[in-house]
Design a protein around this motif. Structure first.
Motif: not given
Length: 99
Positions: A11-16, A71-86, A90-93
């Motif tokens: 997963l990656v989380a990017c906010d240029a 679950r922790r990665r899914a809460g990244a928006v709340r913690r770091i301000g940007v979501a992790y994306r596969p 990577v399968s959505d499952m």
């Protein structure tokens, strides 16, 4: 998620605008004794980052651990301000796009 990720999940989380580029990976494997080893890697993209390895006797325990990590990665928006994306392929499952 119903099965362990024996193929790595990345997963990656990017906010240029904020110069935030993070990468996270989880991978399950069996050791020589039949135990399940969960390896988690994370850190800034392009840097060595950190590694945590945990060993479990059974698949149930290992799967619960991986689910908690995701679950922790899914809460990244709340913690770091940007979501992790596969990363592509990577399968959505493993990490559903709807949080």
């Amino acid at each position: 998620m119903d099965a362990l990720p024996y193929d790595p999940v990345e997963l990656v989380a990017c906010d240029a605008a904020r110069n935030l580029h993070r990468r996270w990976r989880v991978h399950a494997m069996r050791d020589l004794f039949g135990r399940i080893v969960i390896e988690t890697r994370w850190g800034p993209t392009g840097a060595p980052g950190r590694v945590l390895t945990r060993s479990f006797a059974g698949e149930g325990e290992a799967l619960r651990h991986v689910r908690a990590l995701l679950r922790r990665r899914a809460g990244a928006v709340r913690r770091i301000g940007v979501a992790y994306r596969p990363i592509a392929g990577v399968s959505d499952m493993f990490f559903p796009t709807s949080h």
